[in-house]
Write a protein that holds these residues in place. Sequence first.
Motif, PDB file in Angstrom:
ATOM      1  N   SER A  55       0.761  -0.971  -0.155  1.00 49.66           N
ATOM      2  CA  SER A  55      -0.065  -0.076  -0.009  1.00 49.66           C
ATOM      3  C   SER A  55       0.775   1.299  -0.026  1.00 49.66           C
ATOM      4  CB  SER A  55      -1.064  -0.029   1.271  1.00 49.66           C
ATOM      5  OG  SER A  55      -1.715   0.951   1.248  1.00 49.66           O
ATOM      6  N   ALA A  56       0.940   2.078  -1.036  1.00 52.99           N
ATOM      7  CA  ALA A  56       1.857   3.116  -1.219  1.00 52.99           C
ATOM      8  C   ALA A  56       1.215   4.221  -0.245  1.00 52.99           C
ATOM      9  CB  ALA A  56       1.644   3.667  -2.692  1.00 52.99           C
ATOM     10  N   ARG A  57       2.558   4.750   0.072  1.00 53.65           N
ATOM     11  CA  ARG A  57       2.395   6.229   1.248  1.00 53.65           C
ATOM     12  C   ARG A  57       1.762   7.149   0.573  1.00 53.65           C
ATOM     13  NH1 ARG A  57       7.393   3.911   2.523  1.00 53.65           N
ATOM     14  NH2 ARG A  57       8.373   5.371   1.247  1.00 53.65           N
ATOM     15  N   GLY A  58       1.153   8.243   0.979  1.00 53.27           N
ATOM     16  CA  GLY A  58       0.621   9.163   0.325  1.00 53.27           C
ATOM     17  C   GLY A  58       1.739  10.215  -0.080  1.00 53.27           C
ATOM     18  N   SER A  59       1.374  10.922  -1.384  1.00 57.53           N
ATOM     19  CA  SER A  59       2.345  11.800  -1.997  1.00 57.53           C
ATOM     20  C   SER A  59       2.738  13.005  -1.015  1.00 57.53           C
ATOM     21  CB  SER A  59       1.986  12.323  -3.279  1.00 57.53           C
ATOM     22  OG  SER A  59       1.561  11.432  -4.123  1.00 57.53           O
ATOM     23  N   ARG A  60       3.967  13.596  -1.379  1.00 57.34           N
ATOM     24  CA  ARG A  60       4.583  14.471  -0.424  1.00 57.34           C
ATOM     25  C   ARG A  60       4.699  15.809  -1.312  1.00 57.34           C
ATOM     26  NH1 ARG A  60      10.024  11.696   1.565  1.00 57.34           N
ATOM     27  NH2 ARG A  60       9.925  10.858  -0.467  1.00 57.34           N
ATOM     28  N   TYR A  61       4.720  16.977  -0.692  1.00 55.96           N
ATOM     29  CA  TYR A  61       4.559  18.233  -1.277  1.00 55.96           C
ATOM     30  C   TYR A  61       5.290  19.311  -0.454  1.00 55.96           C
ATOM     31  CZ  TYR A  61       0.743  15.791  -3.470  1.00 55.96           C
ATOM     32  OH  TYR A  61      -0.203  14.959  -4.082  1.00 55.96           O
ATOM     33  N   TYR A  62       6.335  19.903  -1.176  1.00 59.17           N
ATOM     34  CA  TYR A  62       7.094  20.710  -0.453  1.00 59.17           C
ATOM     35  C   TYR A  62       7.403  22.057  -1.044  1.00 59.17           C
ATOM     36  CZ  TYR A  62       8.353  16.549   2.276  1.00 59.17           C
ATOM     37  OH  TYR A  62       8.020  15.324   2.929  1.00 59.17           O
ATOM     38  N   ILE A  63       7.826  23.162  -0.419  1.00 60.93           N
ATOM     39  CA  ILE A  63       8.294  24.527  -0.734  1.00 60.93           C
ATOM     40  C   ILE A  63       9.539  24.809  -0.481  1.00 60.93           C
ATOM     41  CG2 ILE A  63       6.862  25.681   0.585  1.00 60.93           C
ATOM     42  CD1 ILE A  63       6.791  27.905  -1.349  1.00 60.93           C
ATOM     43  N   LEU A  64      10.314  25.129  -1.225  1.00 61.24           N
ATOM     44  CA  LEU A  64      11.787  25.499  -0.889  1.00 61.24           C
ATOM     45  C   LEU A  64      12.197  26.885  -1.383  1.00 61.24           C
ATOM     46  CD1 LEU A  64      14.706  24.769  -0.111  1.00 61.24           C
ATOM     47  CD2 LEU A  64      15.190  23.995  -2.002  1.00 61.24           C
ATOM     48  N   HIS A  65      12.955  27.545  -0.565  1.00 59.12           N
ATOM     49  CA  HIS A  65      13.509  28.904  -0.977  1.00 59.12           C
ATOM     50  C   HIS A  65      15.016  28.698  -1.365  1.00 59.12           C
ATOM     51  CE1 HIS A  65      14.097  33.709  -0.049  1.00 59.12           C
ATOM     52  NE2 HIS A  65      14.712  33.021  -1.028  1.00 59.12           N
ATOM     53  N   LYS A  66      15.172  28.439  -2.793  1.00 57.91           N
ATOM     54  CA  LYS A  66      16.193  28.024  -3.390  1.00 57.91           C
ATOM     55  C   LYS A  66      17.514  28.889  -3.145  1.00 57.91           C
ATOM     56  CE  LYS A  66      18.618  26.775  -7.835  1.00 57.91           C
ATOM     57  NZ  LYS A  66      19.361  27.613  -7.768  1.00 57.91           N
ATOM     58  N   THR A 105      17.506  32.278  -7.804  1.00 56.67           N
ATOM     59  CA  THR A 105      17.149  31.857  -6.515  1.00 56.67           C
ATOM     60  C   THR A 105      15.610  31.957  -6.452  1.00 56.67           C
ATOM     61  OG1 THR A 105      17.033  34.326  -5.857  1.00 56.67           O
ATOM     62  CG2 THR A 105      19.092  32.965  -5.455  1.00 56.67           C
ATOM     63  N   GLY A 106      15.011  31.690  -5.250  1.00 59.34           N
ATOM     64  CA  GLY A 106      13.781  31.644  -5.104  1.00 59.34           C
ATOM     65  C   GLY A 106      12.787  30.504  -4.791  1.00 59.34           C
ATOM     66  N   LEU A 107      11.359  30.453  -5.375  1.00 55.29           N
ATOM     67  CA  LEU A 107      10.555  29.365  -4.941  1.00 55.29           C
ATOM     68  C   LEU A 107      10.657  28.229  -6.030  1.00 55.29           C
ATOM     69  CD1 LEU A 107       6.871  30.205  -4.611  1.00 55.29           C
ATOM     70  CD2 LEU A 107       7.336  28.254  -5.346  1.00 55.29           C
ATOM     71  N   VAL A 108      10.854  27.163  -5.168  1.00 55.04           N
ATOM     72  CA  VAL A 108      10.959  25.922  -5.877  1.00 55.04           C
ATOM     73  C   VAL A 108       9.868  24.804  -5.385  1.00 55.04           C
ATOM     74  CG1 VAL A 108      12.247  23.915  -6.413  1.00 55.04           C
ATOM     75  CG2 VAL A 108      13.127  26.100  -6.559  1.00 55.04           C
ATOM     76  N   LEU A 109       8.953  24.216  -6.020  1.00 56.36           N
ATOM     77  CA  LEU A 109       8.009  23.202  -5.563  1.00 56.36           C
ATOM     78  C   LEU A 109       8.450  21.920  -5.814  1.00 56.36           C
ATOM     79  CD1 LEU A 109       4.760  24.776  -6.864  1.00 56.36           C
ATOM     80  CD2 LEU A 109       5.866  24.979  -4.733  1.00 56.36           C
ATOM     81  N   ILE A 110       8.515  20.878  -4.808  1.00 50.88           N
ATOM     82  CA  ILE A 110       8.859  19.633  -4.869  1.00 50.88           C
ATOM     83  C   ILE A 110       8.121  18.454  -4.359  1.00 50.88           C
ATOM     84  CG2 ILE A 110      11.035  18.158  -3.883  1.00 50.88           C
ATOM     85  CD1 ILE A 110      12.457  20.815  -3.094  1.00 50.88           C
ATOM     86  N   THR A 111       7.842  17.455  -5.120  1.00 50.29           N
ATOM     87  CA  THR A 111       6.983  16.514  -4.833  1.00 50.29           C
ATOM     88  C   THR A 111       7.550  15.267  -5.476  1.00 50.29           C
ATOM     89  OG1 THR A 111       4.741  16.108  -5.242  1.00 50.29           O
ATOM     90  CG2 THR A 111       5.825  16.956  -6.976  1.00 50.29           C
ATOM     91  N   GLY A 219       1.638  30.263  -9.363  1.00 45.80           N
ATOM     92  CA  GLY A 219       0.041  30.100  -9.288  1.00 45.80           C
ATOM     93  C   GLY A 219      -0.067  31.152  -7.974  1.00 45.80           C
ATOM     94  N   ASP A 220      -0.846  30.922  -6.908  1.00 45.96           N
ATOM     95  CA  ASP A 220      -1.017  31.730  -5.906  1.00 45.96           C
ATOM     96  C   ASP A 220      -0.152  31.291  -4.640  1.00 45.96           C
ATOM     97  OD1 ASP A 220      -3.285  32.792  -7.128  1.00 45.96           O
ATOM     98  OD2 ASP A 220      -4.781  31.218  -6.209  1.00 45.96           O
ATOM     99  N   ILE A 221       0.758  30.403  -4.874  1.00 52.50           N
ATOM    100  CA  ILE A 221       1.720  29.993  -3.921  1.00 52.50           C
ATOM    101  C   ILE A 221       3.224  31.126  -3.791  1.00 52.50           C
ATOM    102  CG2 ILE A 221       3.340  28.232  -2.941  1.00 52.50           C
ATOM    103  CD1 ILE A 221       1.691  26.223  -4.404  1.00 52.50           C
ATOM    104  N   THR A 222       3.394  31.597  -2.519  1.00 48.61           N
ATOM    105  CA  THR A 222       4.414  32.536  -2.520  1.00 48.61           C
ATOM    106  C   THR A 222       5.355  32.070  -1.564  1.00 48.61           C
ATOM    107  OG1 THR A 222       3.494  33.772  -0.723  1.00 48.61           O
ATOM    108  CG2 THR A 222       2.960  34.285  -3.119  1.00 48.61           C
ATOM    109  N   LEU A 223       6.611  32.600  -1.301  1.00 51.14           N
ATOM    110  CA  LEU A 223       7.611  32.047  -0.540  1.00 51.14           C
ATOM    111  C   LEU A 223       7.247  32.663   1.001  1.00 51.14           C
ATOM    112  CD1 LEU A 223      10.757  33.110  -2.375  1.00 51.14           C
ATOM    113  CD2 LEU A 223      10.054  30.896  -1.546  1.00 51.14           C
ATOM    114  N   GLY A 224       6.319  33.744   1.063  1.00 50.33           N
ATOM    115  CA  GLY A 224       5.807  34.203   2.412  1.00 50.33           C
ATOM    116  C   GLY A 224       7.101  34.615   3.268  1.00 50.33           C
ATOM    117  N   ASP A 225       7.308  34.142   4.469  1.00 47.73           N
ATOM    118  CA  ASP A 225       8.538  34.309   5.261  1.00 47.73           C
ATOM    119  C   ASP A 225       9.357  33.383   5.285  1.00 47.73           C
ATOM    120  OD1 ASP A 225       6.965  32.557   6.745  1.00 47.73           O
ATOM    121  OD2 ASP A 225       6.687  33.297   8.581  1.00 47.73           O
ATOM    122  N   LEU A 226       9.516  32.517   4.251  1.00 50.17           N
ATOM    123  CA  LEU A 226      10.528  31.478   4.362  1.00 50.17           C
ATOM    124  C   LEU A 226      11.922  32.305   3.725  1.00 50.17           C
ATOM    125  CD1 LEU A 226       9.457  28.268   2.181  1.00 50.17           C
ATOM    126  CD2 LEU A 226       9.942  28.610   4.570  1.00 50.17           C
TER     127      LEU A 226
END
Length: 243
Positions: A55-66, A105-111, A219-226
Amino acid sequence: MRLDKFICKSTELTRTEAKKVLKSGEVQVNGEVAKNAAMQVHENNTITIDGQQLSARGSRYYILHKLVDTICSNVDEVYPSILHSIEVDKAFDLHIAGRLDADTTGLVLITDDGRWSHNVISPKKQCQKTYRVWLRTEIDDDKLSTLVAKFDSGLQLQGEDGLTRPAILTRVAQADLVDEESYKSEVLLTITEGKYHQVKRMFAAAGNRVVGLHREQIGDITLGDLAPGEWRELTEDEIAQFS
């Protein structure tokens, strides 16, 4: 999903170990022995190893400030992979949804969710990505409206057959008191594509040169205070944007 990837998401096996198990004939998909690591499987398939159902684990989703001088790759090259910064199990089984150059630099999405990342990077999905761009040549008031119109109508990049998709250009500031080695103008650029070195090539086609580049939003995803180098899990609402 590939069968070897499904096995890795369901066990503690590495990709190499999963392929060895497949070759041994211990893996069955819906009651049939499966040895092809690239075989596509789905959630409703019955997949077993030595009779034990997986049974596969759920997918993972992250944001990184590169950080600068890191690369969006699953292997280290001249610079280290950004995946070293994600302090989770099997970080190198993840992939990057929309790569940045080493000097950007900046926003990267990882999954590890391929369908989700496709919705981020496919031009057909019209996902907006916003970059802060620092330019070598000043954009004065006389040039601004013409340049905005060029980016909106599309630019011809060297080696490409058609024009770029419409892009939104906004001047942020003019840097009047900087030395000649620094930037002269600062702009925001929003695009819905991800061609090779696209932002740099667009400004080159417009007669300017990018001296600094930072992705601020997808999209609507920003780095915020990262802070630079920091990461976090995406929220359910952020994940839902591309599901």
